[in-house]
Design a protein around this motif. Structure first.
Motif, short mmCIF file in Angstrom:
data_model
loop_
_atom_site.label_atom_id
_atom_site.label_comp_id
_atom_site.label_asym_id
_atom_site.label_seq_id
_atom_site.Cartn_x
_atom_site.Cartn_y
_atom_site.Cartn_z
N UNK A 48 43.08 39.49 40.87
CA UNK A 48 43.62 40.84 41.05
C UNK A 48 44.71 41.11 40.03
N UNK A 49 45.58 40.14 39.76
CA UNK A 49 46.63 40.32 38.75
C UNK A 49 46.03 40.52 37.36
N UNK A 50 44.96 39.80 37.07
CA UNK A 50 44.26 39.99 35.79
C UNK A 50 43.76 41.43 35.67
N UNK A 51 43.13 41.92 36.72
CA UNK A 51 42.62 43.29 36.69
C UNK A 51 43.74 44.31 36.62
N UNK A 52 44.83 44.07 37.33
CA UNK A 52 45.95 45.00 37.31
C UNK A 52 46.60 45.07 35.93
N UNK A 53 46.57 43.97 35.19
CA UNK A 53 47.17 43.97 33.86
C UNK A 53 46.44 44.89 32.90
N UNK A 54 45.24 45.29 33.25
CA UNK A 54 44.48 46.23 32.42
C UNK A 54 45.17 47.57 32.30
N UNK A 55 46.06 47.90 33.22
CA UNK A 55 46.69 49.21 33.25
C UNK A 55 48.09 49.21 32.67
N UNK A 62 41.31 45.66 25.95
CA UNK A 62 40.88 45.88 27.33
C UNK A 62 39.66 45.03 27.63
N UNK A 63 39.52 44.65 28.89
CA UNK A 63 38.29 43.98 29.33
C UNK A 63 37.16 45.00 29.30
N UNK A 64 35.96 44.52 29.01
CA UNK A 64 34.84 45.45 29.05
C UNK A 64 34.31 45.56 30.48
N UNK A 65 33.39 46.48 30.69
CA UNK A 65 32.87 46.74 32.03
C UNK A 65 32.25 45.50 32.66
N UNK A 66 31.53 44.71 31.86
CA UNK A 66 30.89 43.51 32.39
C UNK A 66 31.93 42.50 32.88
N UNK A 69 33.43 43.84 36.13
CA UNK A 69 32.45 43.68 37.21
C UNK A 69 32.37 42.22 37.65
N UNK A 70 32.40 41.29 36.71
CA UNK A 70 32.34 39.86 37.04
C UNK A 70 33.59 39.44 37.83
N UNK A 71 34.74 39.95 37.45
CA UNK A 71 35.98 39.64 38.18
C UNK A 71 35.91 40.18 39.60
N UNK A 74 33.67 38.05 41.62
CA UNK A 74 34.35 36.81 42.00
C UNK A 74 35.25 37.04 43.21
N UNK A 75 35.98 38.16 43.23
CA UNK A 75 36.83 38.47 44.38
C UNK A 75 35.96 38.66 45.63
N UNK A 76 34.83 39.32 45.49
CA UNK A 76 33.92 39.50 46.62
C UNK A 76 33.47 38.14 47.17
N UNK A 77 33.15 37.21 46.29
CA UNK A 77 32.76 35.86 46.71
C UNK A 77 33.91 35.14 47.40
N UNK A 78 35.14 35.33 46.89
CA UNK A 78 36.30 34.70 47.51
C UNK A 78 36.55 35.27 48.90
N UNK A 79 36.33 36.58 49.07
CA UNK A 79 36.48 37.19 50.40
C UNK A 79 35.45 36.62 51.36
#
Length: 94
Positions: A48-55, A62-66, A69-71, A74-79
């Motif tokens: 989540x921190x990785x994704x938040x750093x995008x802003x 920037x990370x690309x869409x793929x 989506x992979x991140x 991964x969070x969905x799998x962790x949940x």
């Protein structure tokens, strides 16, 4: 369980190096499930921190869409893993 995950018995305690390894052993107890949940939370927080750093820097790389989506996948799998660990913990308390 990944082929790199390991489970070892030390002094009657089960030691697993990943939360996934705990899901494959019936000998783990509630304390082990709590440790695995803690590890899982750390993993989710990092993603989540990785994704938040995008802003933080709109003009930076920037990370690309793929990658995003992979991140999220991964969070969905962790949940999902967290849900299984909670089920195991509740079942062990009965």
């Amino acid at each position: 369980m990944s082929k790199n995950a390991t489970i070892a018995a030390v002094n009657d305690y089960v030691i697993a190096d990943t939360p996934e390894a705990v899901l494959d052993t019936a000998s783990a107890g509630p304390a082990m499930y709590m440790d695995a949940m803690s590890c899982n939370l750390i993993r989710m927080r990092a993603i989540v921190q990785l994704l938040m750093s995008e802003f933080n820097e709109p003009d930076g790389d920037r990370l690309n869409d793929e990658q995003i989506a992979a991140a999220l996948w991964a969070v969905d799998g962790q949940i999902e893993t967290m849900g299984k660990l909670l089920d195991l913990t509740c079942a062990a308390d009965r």
